[in-house]
Every structure is written in structure tokens, then in C-alpha cells.
Design a protein around this motif. Structure first.
Motif, PDB file in Angstrom:
ATOM      1  N   GLU A  28      11.400 -10.818  13.352  1.00 40.48           N
ATOM      2  CA  GLU A  28      10.547  -9.875  12.634  1.00 40.48           C
ATOM      3  C   GLU A  28      10.175 -10.432  11.267  1.00 40.48           C
ATOM      4  O   GLU A  28      10.876 -11.260  10.709  1.00 40.48           O
ATOM      5  CB  GLU A  28      11.259  -8.531  12.422  1.00 40.48           C
ATOM      6  CG  GLU A  28      11.512  -7.760  13.696  1.00 40.48           C
ATOM      7  CD  GLU A  28      12.168  -6.429  13.425  1.00 40.48           C
ATOM      8  OE1 GLU A  28      11.933  -5.519  14.225  1.00 40.48           O
ATOM      9  OE2 GLU A  28      12.922  -6.293  12.437  1.00 40.48           O
ATOM     10  N   VAL A  29       9.066  -9.935  10.743  1.00 45.81           N
ATOM     11  CA  VAL A  29       8.671 -10.248   9.375  1.00 45.81           C
ATOM     12  C   VAL A  29       8.543  -8.919   8.637  1.00 45.81           C
ATOM     13  O   VAL A  29       8.089  -7.931   9.196  1.00 45.81           O
ATOM     14  CB  VAL A  29       7.346 -11.055   9.310  1.00 45.81           C
ATOM     15  CG1 VAL A  29       6.185 -10.291   9.900  1.00 45.81           C
ATOM     16  CG2 VAL A  29       7.035 -11.475   7.882  1.00 45.81           C
ATOM     17  N   GLU A  30       9.011  -8.909   7.391  1.00 42.52           N
ATOM     18  CA  GLU A  30       8.895  -7.729   6.538  1.00 42.52           C
ATOM     19  C   GLU A  30       7.958  -8.046   5.386  1.00 42.52           C
ATOM     20  O   GLU A  30       8.176  -9.013   4.653  1.00 42.52           O
ATOM     21  CB  GLU A  30      10.265  -7.323   5.981  1.00 42.52           C
ATOM     22  CG  GLU A  30      10.203  -6.161   5.025  1.00 42.52           C
ATOM     23  CD  GLU A  30      11.555  -5.830   4.418  1.00 42.52           C
ATOM     24  OE1 GLU A  30      11.610  -4.854   3.653  1.00 42.52           O
ATOM     25  OE2 GLU A  30      12.544  -6.540   4.691  1.00 42.52           O
ATOM     26  N   PHE A  31       6.890  -7.280   5.262  1.00 41.12           N
ATOM     27  CA  PHE A  31       5.968  -7.407   4.138  1.00 41.12           C
ATOM     28  C   PHE A  31       6.292  -6.311   3.137  1.00 41.12           C
ATOM     29  O   PHE A  31       6.478  -5.151   3.517  1.00 41.12           O
ATOM     30  CB  PHE A  31       4.513  -7.253   4.581  1.00 41.12           C
ATOM     31  CG  PHE A  31       3.965  -8.458   5.270  1.00 41.12           C
ATOM     32  CD1 PHE A  31       3.414  -9.498   4.546  1.00 41.12           C
ATOM     33  CD2 PHE A  31       3.992  -8.552   6.648  1.00 41.12           C
ATOM     34  CE1 PHE A  31       2.903 -10.614   5.186  1.00 41.12           C
ATOM     35  CE2 PHE A  31       3.489  -9.656   7.296  1.00 41.12           C
ATOM     36  CZ  PHE A  31       2.945 -10.692   6.563  1.00 41.12           C
ATOM     37  N   SER A  32       6.343  -6.662   1.861  1.00 46.22           N
ATOM     38  CA  SER A  32       6.535  -5.697   0.783  1.00 46.22           C
ATOM     39  C   SER A  32       5.299  -5.730  -0.098  1.00 46.22           C
ATOM     40  O   SER A  32       4.916  -6.801  -0.589  1.00 46.22           O
ATOM     41  CB  SER A  32       7.779  -6.028  -0.039  1.00 46.22           C
ATOM     42  OG  SER A  32       8.928  -5.924   0.753  1.00 46.22           O
ATOM     43  N   PHE A  33       4.683  -4.582  -0.288  1.00 47.56           N
ATOM     44  CA  PHE A  33       3.487  -4.450  -1.111  1.00 47.56           C
ATOM     45  C   PHE A  33       3.854  -3.677  -2.372  1.00 47.56           C
ATOM     46  O   PHE A  33       4.429  -2.604  -2.299  1.00 47.56           O
ATOM     47  CB  PHE A  33       2.398  -3.678  -0.357  1.00 47.56           C
ATOM     48  CG  PHE A  33       2.002  -4.325   0.936  1.00 47.56           C
ATOM     49  CD1 PHE A  33       0.988  -5.268   0.963  1.00 47.56           C
ATOM     50  CD2 PHE A  33       2.639  -3.998   2.120  1.00 47.56           C
ATOM     51  CE1 PHE A  33       0.621  -5.873   2.155  1.00 47.56           C
ATOM     52  CE2 PHE A  33       2.274  -4.592   3.315  1.00 47.56           C
ATOM     53  CZ  PHE A  33       1.262  -5.530   3.326  1.00 47.56           C
ATOM     54  N   GLY A  34       3.565  -4.244  -3.535  1.00 45.80           N
ATOM     55  CA  GLY A  34       3.794  -3.545  -4.787  1.00 45.80           C
ATOM     56  C   GLY A  34       5.220  -3.614  -5.303  1.00 45.80           C
ATOM     57  O   GLY A  34       5.587  -2.847  -6.175  1.00 45.80           O
ATOM     58  N   GLY A  35       6.029  -4.485  -4.778  1.00 48.60           N
ATOM     59  CA  GLY A  35       7.397  -4.640  -5.258  1.00 48.60           C
ATOM     60  C   GLY A  35       8.411  -4.083  -4.278  1.00 48.60           C
ATOM     61  O   GLY A  35       8.131  -3.167  -3.516  1.00 48.60           O
ATOM     62  N   ARG A  36       9.589  -4.620  -4.302  1.00 49.75           N
ATOM     63  CA  ARG A  36      10.623  -4.274  -3.318  1.00 49.75           C
ATOM     64  C   ARG A  36      11.185  -2.871  -3.513  1.00 49.75           C
ATOM     65  O   ARG A  36      11.533  -2.209  -2.570  1.00 49.75           O
ATOM     66  CB  ARG A  36      11.756  -5.291  -3.364  1.00 49.75           C
ATOM     67  CG  ARG A  36      11.249  -6.694  -3.058  1.00 49.75           C
ATOM     68  CD  ARG A  36      12.069  -7.505  -2.131  1.00 49.75           C
ATOM     69  NE  ARG A  36      12.839  -6.846  -1.128  1.00 49.75           N
ATOM     70  CZ  ARG A  36      12.455  -6.655   0.135  1.00 49.75           C
ATOM     71  NH1 ARG A  36      11.252  -7.007   0.515  1.00 49.75           N
ATOM     72  NH2 ARG A  36      13.254  -6.097   0.999  1.00 49.75           N
ATOM     73  N   MET A  37      11.316  -2.397  -4.717  1.00 47.02           N
ATOM     74  CA  MET A  37      11.976  -1.115  -4.946  1.00 47.02           C
ATOM     75  C   MET A  37      11.005   0.054  -5.101  1.00 47.02           C
ATOM     76  O   MET A  37      11.403   1.197  -4.971  1.00 47.02           O
ATOM     77  CB  MET A  37      12.878  -1.201  -6.185  1.00 47.02           C
ATOM     78  CG  MET A  37      13.988  -2.242  -6.054  1.00 47.02           C
ATOM     79  SD  MET A  37      15.024  -2.033  -4.579  1.00 47.02           S
ATOM     80  CE  MET A  37      15.886  -0.544  -4.978  1.00 47.02           C
ATOM     81  N   ASN A  38       9.755  -0.186  -5.418  1.00 51.13           N
ATOM     82  CA  ASN A  38       8.832   0.922  -5.665  1.00 51.13           C
ATOM     83  C   ASN A  38       7.514   0.738  -4.915  1.00 51.13           C
ATOM     84  O   ASN A  38       6.494   1.253  -5.325  1.00 51.13           O
ATOM     85  CB  ASN A  38       8.561   1.079  -7.161  1.00 51.13           C
ATOM     86  CG  ASN A  38       7.924  -0.156  -7.752  1.00 51.13           C
ATOM     87  OD1 ASN A  38       7.827  -1.195  -7.110  1.00 51.13           O
ATOM     88  ND2 ASN A  38       7.489  -0.061  -8.996  1.00 51.13           N
ATOM     89  N   GLY A  39       7.552   0.014  -3.828  1.00 53.88           N
ATOM     90  CA  GLY A  39       6.328  -0.257  -3.096  1.00 53.88           C
ATOM     91  C   GLY A  39       6.352   0.303  -1.695  1.00 53.88           C
ATOM     92  O   GLY A  39       6.928   1.354  -1.424  1.00 53.88           O
ATOM     93  N   PHE A  40       5.750  -0.419  -0.792  1.00 60.83           N
ATOM     94  CA  PHE A  40       5.577  -0.006   0.596  1.00 60.83           C
ATOM     95  C   PHE A  40       5.913  -1.201   1.473  1.00 60.83           C
ATOM     96  O   PHE A  40       5.457  -2.305   1.205  1.00 60.83           O
ATOM     97  CB  PHE A  40       4.117   0.419   0.812  1.00 60.83           C
ATOM     98  CG  PHE A  40       3.836   1.009   2.154  1.00 60.83           C
ATOM     99  CD1 PHE A  40       4.112   2.340   2.410  1.00 60.83           C
ATOM    100  CD2 PHE A  40       3.290   0.240   3.167  1.00 60.83           C
ATOM    101  CE1 PHE A  40       3.847   2.897   3.646  1.00 60.83           C
ATOM    102  CE2 PHE A  40       3.018   0.788   4.403  1.00 60.83           C
ATOM    103  CZ  PHE A  40       3.297   2.124   4.649  1.00 60.83           C
TER     104      PHE A  40
END
Length: 70
Positions: A28-40
């Protein structure tokens, strides 16, 4: 998992300055948009990522084509 292959309904707007990170873990791949703690975050399998990128490329071509016509 639901019958259509997706588990959650939500939306997010990605603008040019949006931070985008990814991490590959196993199959699997995990994409984080807008930062790891306050994003999506989005998780995808290889097949899911292939479908996402195919649709994204088609959408980008359509957007650019429409911009040229305007």
C-alpha cells in the motif's frame, strides 16, 4: 470494505502550495495532504493507485484543454 471499493466519503481541496507526502508500506501507499497531523490521508493499493493516476491524468488533460479554449 464496501462493494464499490471505497470505505469513506469526504472531500478535500488541493491547491498549488499544499504539502504532499507519501509513504510506501508493503503493498500500500499512504498519501498525506497538508501535513501528517492536521491534513488528509489516502491509502491505496497498487491497482487503486494506478486507477487514481489514470483518472488524474485524464482530468488534467481535460482541464488544460479547456483552459486553452478559454
Amino acid at each position: 470494505m464496501s462493494s464499490n471499493g471505497i470505505q469513506v466519503g469526504a472531500w478535500v481541496k488541493i491547491e498549488g502550495e499544499c504539502e504532499i507526502e507519501y509513504r510506501v508500506t508493503g503493498d500500500e501507499v499512504e498519501f498525506s495532504f497538508g501535513g501528517r497531523m492536521n491534513g488528509f490521508d489516502i491509502l491505496a493499493t497498487e491497482r487503486g493507485l494506478d486507477r487514481l493516476l489514470t483518472a488524474g491524468n485524464e482530468a488534467l488533460r481535460e482541464m488544460r484543454s479547456a483552459a486553452v479554449k478559454d
